[in-house]
Motif scaffolding. Sequence first.
Motif, PDB file in Angstrom:
ATOM      1  N   UNK A   1       1.044  -1.253  -0.469  1.00  0.00           N
ATOM      2  CA  UNK A   1       0.262   0.254   0.058  1.00  0.00           C
ATOM      3  C   UNK A   1       1.208   1.576   0.240  1.00  0.00           C
ATOM      4  N   UNK A   2       0.513   1.984  -0.809  1.00  0.00           N
ATOM      5  CA  UNK A   2       1.235   3.703  -1.350  1.00  0.00           C
ATOM      6  C   UNK A   2       0.288   4.675  -0.813  1.00  0.00           C
ATOM      7  N   UNK A   3       1.218   5.134   0.305  1.00  0.00           N
ATOM      8  CA  UNK A   3       0.353   6.450   1.244  1.00  0.00           C
ATOM      9  C   UNK A   3       1.097   7.298   0.776  1.00  0.00           C
TER      10      UNK A   3
ATOM     11  N   UNK B   1       2.687  -3.192 -10.752  1.00  0.00           N
ATOM     12  CA  UNK B   1       2.102  -1.908 -10.912  1.00  0.00           C
ATOM     13  C   UNK B   1       1.292  -1.822  -9.917  1.00  0.00           C
ATOM     14  N   UNK B   2       1.321  -0.102  -9.533  1.00  0.00           N
ATOM     15  CA  UNK B   2       0.274   0.606  -8.646  1.00  0.00           C
ATOM     16  C   UNK B   2      -0.922   1.614  -9.394  1.00  0.00           C
ATOM     17  N   UNK B   3      -1.799   1.602  -8.664  1.00  0.00           N
ATOM     18  CA  UNK B   3      -3.412   1.642  -9.275  1.00  0.00           C
ATOM     19  C   UNK B   3      -3.114   2.405  -7.715  1.00  0.00           C
ATOM     20  N   UNK B   4      -4.440   3.889  -8.239  1.00  0.00           N
ATOM     21  CA  UNK B   4      -4.690   4.510  -7.183  1.00  0.00           C
ATOM     22  C   UNK B   4      -6.283   4.451  -6.906  1.00  0.00           C
ATOM     23  N   UNK B   5      -6.211   4.142  -5.430  1.00  0.00           N
ATOM     24  CA  UNK B   5      -7.211   3.621  -4.527  1.00  0.00           C
ATOM     25  C   UNK B   5      -8.522   4.701  -4.057  1.00  0.00           C
ATOM     26  N   UNK B   6      -7.987   5.324  -3.891  1.00  0.00           N
ATOM     27  CA  UNK B   6      -8.550   6.190  -2.232  1.00  0.00           C
ATOM     28  C   UNK B   6      -8.075   7.638  -2.329  1.00  0.00           C
TER      29      UNK B   6
ATOM     30  N   UNK C   1      -8.428  13.964  -6.497  1.00  0.00           N
ATOM     31  CA  UNK C   1      -7.446  13.432  -6.964  1.00  0.00           C
ATOM     32  C   UNK C   1      -6.376  13.627  -6.981  1.00  0.00           C
ATOM     33  N   UNK C   2      -5.393  14.878  -6.819  1.00  0.00           N
ATOM     34  CA  UNK C   2      -3.815  14.906  -6.927  1.00  0.00           C
ATOM     35  C   UNK C   2      -3.304  14.158  -5.679  1.00  0.00           C
ATOM     36  N   UNK C   3      -3.623  13.349  -4.123  1.00  0.00           N
ATOM     37  CA  UNK C   3      -3.503  13.091  -3.864  1.00  0.00           C
ATOM     38  C   UNK C   3      -3.698  11.295  -3.856  1.00  0.00           C
ATOM     39  N   UNK C   4      -4.527  11.036  -4.445  1.00  0.00           N
ATOM     40  CA  UNK C   4      -4.373   9.531  -5.017  1.00  0.00           C
ATOM     41  C   UNK C   4      -3.273   9.166  -5.949  1.00  0.00           C
ATOM     42  N   UNK C   5      -2.897  10.120  -7.233  1.00  0.00           N
ATOM     43  CA  UNK C   5      -1.598   9.879  -8.162  1.00  0.00           C
ATOM     44  C   UNK C   5      -0.597   9.937  -7.683  1.00  0.00           C
ATOM     45  N   UNK C   6      -0.678  11.156  -6.484  1.00  0.00           N
ATOM     46  CA  UNK C   6       0.986  10.973  -5.551  1.00  0.00           C
ATOM     47  C   UNK C   6       1.227   9.845  -5.329  1.00  0.00           C
ATOM     48  N   UNK C   7      -0.129   9.254  -4.173  1.00  0.00           N
ATOM     49  CA  UNK C   7       0.241   8.301  -3.970  1.00  0.00           C
ATOM     50  C   UNK C   7       0.783   6.891  -4.881  1.00  0.00           C
ATOM     51  N   UNK C   8      -0.164   7.043  -5.629  1.00  0.00           N
ATOM     52  CA  UNK C   8       0.369   5.935  -6.951  1.00  0.00           C
ATOM     53  C   UNK C   8       2.057   6.109  -7.416  1.00  0.00           C
ATOM     54  N   UNK C   9       2.310   7.469  -7.539  1.00  0.00           N
ATOM     55  CA  UNK C   9       3.659   8.055  -8.494  1.00  0.00           C
ATOM     56  C   UNK C   9       4.489   7.224  -7.152  1.00  0.00           C
ATOM     57  N   UNK C  10       4.065   7.521  -5.551  1.00  0.00           N
ATOM     58  CA  UNK C  10       5.424   6.816  -4.332  1.00  0.00           C
ATOM     59  C   UNK C  10       5.201   5.098  -4.818  1.00  0.00           C
ATOM     60  N   UNK C  11       4.365   4.852  -5.075  1.00  0.00           N
ATOM     61  CA  UNK C  11       4.661   3.763  -5.150  1.00  0.00           C
ATOM     62  C   UNK C  11       5.029   3.243  -6.268  1.00  0.00           C
ATOM     63  N   UNK C  12       4.451   3.481  -7.122  1.00  0.00           N
ATOM     64  CA  UNK C  12       5.862   3.252  -8.687  1.00  0.00           C
ATOM     65  C   UNK C  12       6.832   3.492  -8.954  1.00  0.00           C
ATOM     66  N   UNK C  13       6.964   4.156  -7.997  1.00  0.00           N
ATOM     67  CA  UNK C  13       8.677   4.515  -8.060  1.00  0.00           C
ATOM     68  C   UNK C  13       9.509   3.552  -7.261  1.00  0.00           C
TER      69      UNK C  13
ATOM     70  N   UNK D   1      -3.930  10.066   0.129  1.00  0.00           N
ATOM     71  CA  UNK D   1      -4.136   9.401  -1.306  1.00  0.00           C
ATOM     72  C   UNK D   1      -3.497   8.216  -0.779  1.00  0.00           C
ATOM     73  N   UNK D   2      -4.590   7.215  -1.279  1.00  0.00           N
ATOM     74  CA  UNK D   2      -3.808   5.729  -0.956  1.00  0.00           C
ATOM     75  C   UNK D   2      -3.515   5.367  -2.183  1.00  0.00           C
ATOM     76  N   UNK D   3      -2.486   4.143  -2.577  1.00  0.00           N
ATOM     77  CA  UNK D   3      -2.481   3.346  -3.997  1.00  0.00           C
ATOM     78  C   UNK D   3      -2.004   2.024  -3.482  1.00  0.00           C
ATOM     79  N   UNK D   4      -2.505   1.017  -4.242  1.00  0.00           N
ATOM     80  CA  UNK D   4      -2.176  -0.033  -4.009  1.00  0.00           C
ATOM     81  C   UNK D   4      -1.202  -0.973  -5.560  1.00  0.00           C
ATOM     82  N   UNK D   5      -0.456  -1.831  -4.408  1.00  0.00           N
ATOM     83  CA  UNK D   5       0.600  -2.963  -5.834  1.00  0.00           C
ATOM     84  C   UNK D   5      -1.047  -3.922  -6.473  1.00  0.00           C
TER      85      UNK D   5
END
Length: 144
Positions: free
Chosen positions: A8-10, A28-33, A122-134, A18-22
């Motif tokens: 889980x990316x935060x 891959x990372x997907x934005x969650x919430x 959306x911006x925090x969810x996208x940022x979480x996705x970018x953090x997790x993807x990195x 922002x929250x993302x999950x692999x």
Amino acid sequence: MIELKRIIGVDFGDARCGIAVSDLLGITAQGLDTLNEKNMERVVDYLCNLAKELDAAEFVVGFPKNMNGTIGERGKRTQEFAKLLEERSKLPVKLWDERLTSTAAHNVLAEANVSGKNRKNAVDRIAATMILQGYLASLNNGGI
């Protein structure tokens, strides 16, 4: 045998998280919430429950360092949040340099002509996705 686990990316912020999950393979990372919550304790409780629900193995939290690499007030608050999350969830919590991810997320949304309240949500969810993807890319590059 390949270990299947979710991460889980935060993107932790003062007003939103922002929250993302692999995926299970950690590719891959997907934005969650986007959690609109200011109370750190409630954010941690939400994430602990989410980790159980998704059977996640760890968290990656964006670490807002200053451009010169020093740690300011937001960075210290993020360290406090990460420590609390690790204590409560009993899962490893990695801090990941997030410099410029919010700027990059804003740029993605601007290019997609997303504005106003929709962008804010959306911006925090996208940022979480970018953090997790990195983070995932660093793991996968190290394993090849």
